[in-house]
Design a protein around this motif. Structure first.
Motif, PDB file in Angstrom:
ATOM      1  N   LEU A  70       0.909  -1.085  -0.028  1.00 49.55           N
ATOM      2  CA  LEU A  70      -0.160  -0.062   0.029  1.00 49.55           C
ATOM      3  C   LEU A  70       0.698   1.237  -0.014  1.00 49.55           C
ATOM      4  O   LEU A  70       1.621   1.463   0.734  1.00 49.55           O
ATOM      5  N   PHE A  71       0.693   2.182  -0.902  1.00 51.03           N
ATOM      6  CA  PHE A  71       1.150   3.498  -0.938  1.00 51.03           C
ATOM      7  C   PHE A  71       0.335   4.507  -0.883  1.00 51.03           C
ATOM      8  O   PHE A  71      -0.902   4.423  -1.636  1.00 51.03           O
ATOM      9  N   ALA A  72       0.596   5.655  -0.384  1.00 49.54           N
ATOM     10  CA  ALA A  72      -0.557   6.758  -0.196  1.00 49.54           C
ATOM     11  C   ALA A  72      -0.112   7.707  -1.494  1.00 49.54           C
ATOM     12  O   ALA A  72       1.268   7.905  -1.441  1.00 49.54           O
ATOM     13  N   VAL A  73      -0.877   8.242  -2.010  1.00 55.79           N
ATOM     14  CA  VAL A  73      -0.752   9.403  -3.267  1.00 55.79           C
ATOM     15  C   VAL A  73      -1.618  10.389  -2.643  1.00 55.79           C
ATOM     16  O   VAL A  73      -2.954  10.386  -2.724  1.00 55.79           O
ATOM     17  N   ILE A  74      -1.018  11.343  -2.274  1.00 59.06           N
ATOM     18  CA  ILE A  74      -1.777  12.531  -2.006  1.00 59.06           C
ATOM     19  C   ILE A  74      -1.792  13.721  -3.157  1.00 59.06           C
ATOM     20  O   ILE A  74      -0.575  14.004  -3.584  1.00 59.06           O
ATOM     21  N   GLU A 116       7.797   7.040   4.230  1.00 62.17           N
ATOM     22  CA  GLU A 116       8.446   6.824   3.301  1.00 62.17           C
ATOM     23  C   GLU A 116       7.687   6.219   1.899  1.00 62.17           C
ATOM     24  O   GLU A 116       8.006   6.410   0.603  1.00 62.17           O
ATOM     25  N   ASN A 117       6.627   5.698   2.383  1.00 66.72           N
ATOM     26  CA  ASN A 117       5.569   5.273   1.276  1.00 66.72           C
ATOM     27  C   ASN A 117       4.424   6.332   1.050  1.00 66.72           C
ATOM     28  O   ASN A 117       3.395   6.054   0.435  1.00 66.72           O
ATOM     29  N   VAL A 118       4.590   7.383   1.351  1.00 66.33           N
ATOM     30  CA  VAL A 118       3.615   8.628   1.188  1.00 66.33           C
ATOM     31  C   VAL A 118       4.156   9.311   0.022  1.00 66.33           C
ATOM     32  O   VAL A 118       5.207   9.928   0.220  1.00 66.33           O
ATOM     33  N   PHE A 119       3.440   9.683  -0.884  1.00 65.23           N
ATOM     34  CA  PHE A 119       4.057  10.363  -2.102  1.00 65.23           C
ATOM     35  C   PHE A 119       3.098  11.600  -2.249  1.00 65.23           C
ATOM     36  O   PHE A 119       1.856  11.283  -2.275  1.00 65.23           O
ATOM     37  N   GLN A 175       7.801  11.476  -0.105  1.00 70.46           N
ATOM     38  CA  GLN A 175       8.279  11.696  -1.389  1.00 70.46           C
ATOM     39  C   GLN A 175       7.494  12.527  -2.110  1.00 70.46           C
ATOM     40  O   GLN A 175       6.224  12.687  -1.831  1.00 70.46           O
ATOM     41  N   TYR A 176       8.125  12.956  -3.273  1.00 70.03           N
ATOM     42  CA  TYR A 176       7.340  14.027  -4.102  1.00 70.03           C
ATOM     43  C   TYR A 176       7.231  13.429  -5.341  1.00 70.03           C
ATOM     44  O   TYR A 176       8.406  12.970  -6.109  1.00 70.03           O
ATOM     45  N   ILE A 177       6.132  13.536  -6.111  1.00 66.00           N
ATOM     46  CA  ILE A 177       6.049  13.241  -7.616  1.00 66.00           C
ATOM     47  C   ILE A 177       5.663  14.508  -8.540  1.00 66.00           C
ATOM     48  O   ILE A 177       4.581  15.126  -7.831  1.00 66.00           O
ATOM     49  N   ALA A 220       1.264   8.956 -10.998  1.00 66.17           N
ATOM     50  CA  ALA A 220       1.576   8.357  -9.672  1.00 66.17           C
ATOM     51  C   ALA A 220       1.527   6.786  -9.943  1.00 66.17           C
ATOM     52  O   ALA A 220       2.386   6.099  -9.306  1.00 66.17           O
ATOM     53  N   ALA A 221       0.559   6.399 -10.709  1.00 60.02           N
ATOM     54  CA  ALA A 221       0.224   4.999 -10.693  1.00 60.02           C
ATOM     55  C   ALA A 221       1.696   4.414 -11.517  1.00 60.02           C
ATOM     56  O   ALA A 221       2.115   3.409 -11.117  1.00 60.02           O
ATOM     57  N   TRP A 222       1.990   4.899 -12.631  1.00 58.43           N
ATOM     58  CA  TRP A 222       3.026   4.706 -13.504  1.00 58.43           C
ATOM     59  C   TRP A 222       4.391   4.531 -12.844  1.00 58.43           C
ATOM     60  O   TRP A 222       5.058   3.502 -12.926  1.00 58.43           O
ATOM     61  N   GLU A 223       4.555   5.515 -11.912  1.00 53.79           N
ATOM     62  CA  GLU A 223       5.867   5.636 -11.189  1.00 53.79           C
ATOM     63  C   GLU A 223       5.837   4.475 -10.019  1.00 53.79           C
ATOM     64  O   GLU A 223       6.778   3.829 -10.013  1.00 53.79           O
ATOM     65  N   LEU A 224       4.902   4.164  -9.296  1.00 52.86           N
ATOM     66  CA  LEU A 224       4.670   3.282  -8.304  1.00 52.86           C
ATOM     67  C   LEU A 224       4.568   1.924  -8.948  1.00 52.86           C
ATOM     68  O   LEU A 224       5.133   0.852  -8.274  1.00 52.86           O
TER      69      LEU A 224
END
Lengths: 480, 480
Positions: free
Chosen positions: B10-14, B59-62, B88-90, B105-109
């Motif tokens: 699980l990753f958070a994408v904000i 560290e899994n929050v983007f 982390q920042y995208i 974000a999905a592509w990067e993760l």
């Protein structure tokens, strides 16, 4: 045409003590209405003086004001071109409305010249037509010679219920003057309409011409307590004069010259005048002086607005944005914003009273102050520091001074300054600075041709304006 | 109780890119809604991160945001306690709404972890009940494992016509989730009322949980252009990547993830949640967060008011005075004031557009700025000078830097500062100062236990924040 009259005994008495809370936040207790440059390029008090100077030498112009306002008014009159240096000041020991203030001035001028004739003028009236008033004063001088208390009547422009009216009586021989038949203060609307229609009633202008001797005589009759106090004050020794005068003056009941004498005296004459007088009794007066846009809004300063109508927007420094307002005023200054329906403009006095109650500085003074040598703005204020932006006009010098409780850093950001610290001279250009230690004698000067701008950072345990010891001053001041 | 689920993938994408013009003048382009501390002691973006950290390692929050906002968000997240350093920042190469942002974000993760599951969250929503959301995310994680695009449905509180609604379909076995039957964007009032009464329609929360693989599959189906661009960007050489990425991204039409994918996909599941969500879509939201007085006014800051009702007063530093207002908002900040009827709150966007058109700074940024080491306020700005009040937190260091176009004076007014100029160290106490010549390397530090306050006076021909050359920085920044 009246021709040249001999006006040797004529003195101007300008009533400059008004605190003008009704224009807050534009006016403050220490920046009353008469000092504001809202209605043209000059303030109302400067306009008043400059107008009278066309008839009366500057040294015969006296301003009656309070100890508290003295510095503000003097700084203001010195700070603009031409500086008004010869004006004289009469200090009211306490504020007791215009009755005691006028009798005080008459008392002082009678001592100076037993035949003196006083022209009494408010400092906060707007008058368009200087020449018309000057001609009227000449006529009034002649009538006053016949021992009349002369007042000027303004042709009423509308059935105003907030003003006083004077009814014309018989005309006085060989003049444009009439005896005053009656005074009516603040009539109801029906009466006000009748007055306007009759053509025989005029607005009381609050401007008068009379002999000092006669107004003192009438004062003795109708305000004997005031005359008694003036006599007492005169006999005091110099030592405690200030304190005793204040106490004595405070024992007088406040009363206006209109209520106290004019309405009761049998000697009142009235000269109808057409002098382009305008009321500046509330913030809505701005509508009389500025052009309106197509939706009848007045916009002064940096205003961005959508879809508003019949509103007044004023900003002296910041951005004011508005959407869809009607009949509202938004008045924005460096430290305070007022929002209020136009029709409730008079109620701003309630806000001022609340601020005074809380001892909030915003009722007392603006963030910017004028000095004879230039001006300053308080940018930031903390517990133990203050930051000011100071502007010194070309060729001007501040007093040589020291502070017992604060050090100061000066950083010049524009122009060229000459500073003298502990006897040493130094020239500072933009980007250069000087440090003034606690208790060091210092002096600031602009030797150049363009204004000096500098940032002053004060540090110390006590930062009051009264922590100043002056050694030499170009403007004859004891304190800043 | 769901018990402990394994959330390894699980990753958070904000989504942190929103510019938030609708809360102007409280929000600015560089201080968008998510960075404001209006709704409690933390900003909405910090609250979002802190909430998710209860479930997902930092560290899994983007955070997906723009180049332009990156510094602002990072400074903000570093400046408060606890500083959020591992986030982390995208970077979106260009703003193209949430559809492209989520797919990026999905592509990067997906590259990082082929089995990654993304929890996508707005950064500017107010949520009262963290635990309820966290439990719902755990459920959603399970449902997303079955290749659903999971969304959260908020029980509608009123027949709101400005939101999107999702209709519940069949329930999904072994879960609290349902298939989504239909999406309806911004229904009319009649429909909205029917929806609320039916109990089968929920507000679309804009929060989602799905596999990176699945959202990319759906993206390929419904937004093929976006996937194509992402593929292209990935194959570019590093050298010109930034420029080429921006151009490629600009060729995508802006579209939200809701319109672009969720409303079209057959794989959408919905989990009804009760998480104490509140709308902060306009300034009237202040009414939801602050107590009202007996005349239903909200008053925040230094407000003096007579006889107003149902109004909102906000001031961050100055005095706001009001008389007799109804249903109005007065929002006062250091450099701009807004006055507007509450019902027209949404139209503030017109003001922002007008300011942007005029290139007026008030749309872009506040006078105060936050930095990881503290903060500053711009006190005054002239042609060739600026004055700032700078606050450095105890133990903090600014970067070692130099300016090519300006000199600086620092005057400490509180605390003890250590300054290093041209290699020389100096300790400054309140009332002491330092001068930094153009091009001199310098560094400012607070070695003490209380904050340092200092006045900085900048002088020079060019005063932009980008005139800074950094040598060493505790915060890994290339520029301030």
């Amino acid at each position: 045409m009246e021709g040249n009259v001999n006006l040797d005994h004529l003195f101007a008495v300008i009533l400059g003590g008004g605190a003008g809370t009704r224009l807050w936040p534009l006016s403050r207790e220490l920046s009353p209405k008469q000092l504001l440059k809202l209605f043209g390029t000059d303030s109302l008090i400067r306009k008043t003086v400059l107008r009278l100077k066309k008839l009366i030498p500057e040294e015969n112009v006296f301003i009656v004001t309070s100890e508290r306002l003295l510095d503000e008014i003097r700084n203001h009159l010195l700070s603009e071109y031409p500086p008004l240096k010869k004006i004289q000041y009469i200090i009211e020991p306490a504020a007791r409305n215009t009755g005691p203030a006028v009798l005080l001035a008459a008392w002082e001028l009678f001592k100076k010249d037993k035949d003196s004739i006083l022209g009494v003028f408010p400092s906060d009236h707007y008058i368009e037509n200087d020449e018309a008033l000057i001609e009227a004063i000449k006529v009034a001088y002649e009538v006053a010679q016949k021992d009349y208390l002369v007042t000027f009547g303004l042709k009423p422009l509308r059935p105003e219920t907030g003003f006083g009216y004077i009814e014309l009586g018989n005309s006085i021989q060989n003049s444009n003057a009439y005896q005053a038949r009656s005074f009516v203060e603040k009539p109801d609307l029906k009466k006000a309409k009748e007055f306007v229609d009759s053509g025989k009633y005029f607005w009381n202008s609050g401007m008068f011409v009379f002999k000092a001797r006669i107004i003192l005589e009438e004062g003795r009759k109708f305000l004997p307590k005031v005359i008694e106090v003036l006599g007492e004050i005169d006999t005091f020794s110099d030592e405690n004069k200030e304190k005793i005068s204040e106490e004595a003056f405070l024992s007088i009941d406040p009363i206006s010259i209109d209520y106290g004498i004019m309405e009761k005296s049998e000697r009142v004459a009235i000269i109808p005048v057409d002098i382009g007088w305008k009321d500046v009794g509330s913030l809505t007066a701005l509508e009389e002086f500025y052009e309106k846009d197509e939706r009848r809004n007045v916009k002064i300063g940096n205003i961005v607005e959508v879809d508003s109508e019949d509103s007044i927007f004023y900003s002296d420094s910041r951005l004011v944005a508005a959407i869809g307002l009607s009949d509202l005023m938004v008045i924005d200054t460096r430290d305070a914003t007022l929002v209020c329906p136009k029709e409730r403009a008079q109620e701003v006095a309630k806000i001022v009273a609340m601020l005074k109650e809380k001892d909030a500085g915003e009722y007392l003074a603006h963030r910017h102050s004028v000095r004879p040598w230039g001006s300053f703005v308080l940018l930031e204020k903390g517990d133990n520091y203050q930051v000011k932006l100071i502007k010194v006009k070309p060729g001007m010098k501040l007093s040589e001074q020291l502070h017992n409780h604060r050090s100061e850093h000066w950083i010049v950001v524009k122009g060229t300054a000459k500073v003298t610290i502990g006897g040493k001279e130094k020239i500072l250009h933009a980007g250069e600075s000087a440090f003034i230690q606690v208790s060091a004698r210092h002096r600031l000067e602009n030797p150049g041709k363009i204004p000096v701008l500098l940032i002053e950072v004060q540090s110390g345990e006590y930062l009051g304006e009264d922590d100043i010891v002056r050694f030499r001053d170009e403007f004859g001041r004891g304190k800043d």
